[in-house]
Motif scaffolding. Sequence first.
Motif, mmCIF file in Angstrom:
data_model
loop_
_atom_site.group_PDB
_atom_site.id
_atom_site.type_symbol
_atom_site.label_atom_id
_atom_site.label_comp_id
_atom_site.label_asym_id
_atom_site.label_seq_id
_atom_site.Cartn_x
_atom_site.Cartn_y
_atom_site.Cartn_z
ATOM 1 N N GLN A 363 -1.704 7.816 7.521
ATOM 2 C CA GLN A 363 -0.576 8.616 7.030
ATOM 3 C C GLN A 363 -0.857 10.110 7.163
ATOM 4 O OE1 GLN A 363 2.257 6.826 6.143
ATOM 5 N NE2 GLN A 363 0.816 5.284 6.864
ATOM 6 N N SER A 388 0.956 -1.342 -3.304
ATOM 7 C CA SER A 388 2.062 -0.614 -2.670
ATOM 8 C C SER A 388 1.964 0.855 -3.061
ATOM 9 C CB SER A 388 3.409 -1.154 -3.153
ATOM 10 O OG SER A 388 3.522 -2.525 -2.896
ATOM 11 N N GLN A 390 3.684 5.001 -2.212
ATOM 12 C CA GLN A 390 4.667 5.792 -1.487
ATOM 13 C C GLN A 390 4.136 7.204 -1.333
ATOM 14 O OE1 GLN A 390 8.148 5.178 -3.867
ATOM 15 N NE2 GLN A 390 7.970 7.168 -4.875
ATOM 16 N N MET A 407 4.729 2.045 1.663
ATOM 17 C CA MET A 407 3.660 1.390 2.428
ATOM 18 C C MET A 407 2.860 0.427 1.568
ATOM 19 S SD MET A 407 1.184 4.642 2.529
ATOM 20 C CE MET A 407 2.642 5.617 2.590
ATOM 21 N N TRP A 427 3.911 0.505 6.921
ATOM 22 C CA TRP A 427 4.551 1.642 6.253
ATOM 23 C C TRP A 427 5.858 1.978 6.956
ATOM 24 C CZ3 TRP A 427 0.474 1.811 9.528
ATOM 25 C CH2 TRP A 427 0.572 2.628 10.663
#
Length: 462
Positions: A363, A388, A390, A407, A427
């Motif tokens: 990311q 999970s 974000q 993601m 993601w």
Amino acid sequence: MSQVFHEIEKKIITSLRDNPKQTPELLEKSTQLSPDQIRRGIEWLKLKDLVIVTESKSTVISLGKNGIESFQKGLPERRLLDLLKTGPKKLSDLQKELGSVFGPSMGLARKNNWVEATSDKFSIKNSPSELPGEKTLKLIGNKKLPVDKLDANDLSGLLKRPDFIIEDVIKSKEITLSDSAKSIKLSNTQGEIDVEAKVPQVFVARTHPLKDTINEIREIFVTLGFSEIFGNMTQSSFWNFDALFTPQDHPARELQDTFYLDKINAKKIGTSEQIRKISESHKKNWRYQWDINEARKMVLRTHTTCVTIKHLAENKSDEARIFSLGRVFRNEKVSYKHLVEFNQIEGVVVGKDANLRNLMGIQREFYKRIGITKIKFWPTFFPYTEPSLQTMVYNEKLGKWIELFGMGIFRPEVTKPLGITKPVLAWGGGIERIAMLKYDLDDVREFYNNNLGWLRSTTKCQ
Ligand code: PHE
């Protein structure tokens, strides 16, 4: 601000400064330019509001058939008076000499008391040295003269005579400088290039800024070693929801969140093994009666994760780096950060050692390449991933942290029924939100406003 003028424009402006009102013909003479150059120069200057073109009509006078005859032999009444100069004459002699013009000339002479009749002869009584019309007739001669160069009073008598005077109306243009042209500086930069000169803006066709962002993202994924996969915009609920371990009573599946294709159901949603295993996973873990008819309902895909899971189920790769790009649909209220239709990016990594650290690392790398560095990871929930996360990203224009990508690592409840054995990192998120940051926007709707001003002013390279 300096303006650059063409040589033709400079010559015209200079000439009009010396002589402020000129016809194109006069300009040709004063500038030594061709009629075509003058015509073009005037057009350019008119577009720049530097000259004013006024069209006017004027009348030009020349002599007709009888006028020419009188110019050559004298007016009929002058000829009559000339005959009488040498002494009184008989009517019959005068008639013989003057022919058809005798009647009118005698009528005029009698009326004005220029001649008198004594017994059987006519003689001069009181003749003026110049008769009405004579001055004008001489002045015109064989020429064409503008009516305002003539004595209107003297002309009026001639105008009444048949075939004496020809009046032509001609149209002409007059060029003058506008007020703004008067203060303009004409630089003497002939032959030099003025790099600071103002140039007209030209708007050639270009790709939409959003399309540019999509292409940029695709480029980043490809350079990172990912391959693109594709999927349909319409999907069965089975792949959009069920295969992603989203229970059939999940709020996201309701009509107010998802667009269903009215009365269209998929006949074949998956292999019988896939259907059996997924339904078992739902029954066992969520504890409810899974209904295949619910899974058959067709939807406009709500995310690109359906493309991911279908691809994984079909390929069952032990190692993969894939991505997909495309339009998704959500029945949401449109706002500065929500659209009912938008683009998503989805990335996937499959590998035996894939873990959360890798996911966060990818990311950061992706965001860095797109130019975003101020990010945070927050825990969140998706039915299909555990853990999970974000990404939150700071939007300077809004002065807020906004949610960007969701993601996580696919749950075994998702992977096992489909025969996927290695960990899957996935993601995804909205491209418009990334583009908002890129173009410094505070409203996502700008991408769809077709606002030409904005589209044209948006630079290609940020
Ligand atoms: N599908 C999620 C969304 O649309 C994003 C996501 C993708 C989350 C993959 C986890 C894994 O918001």
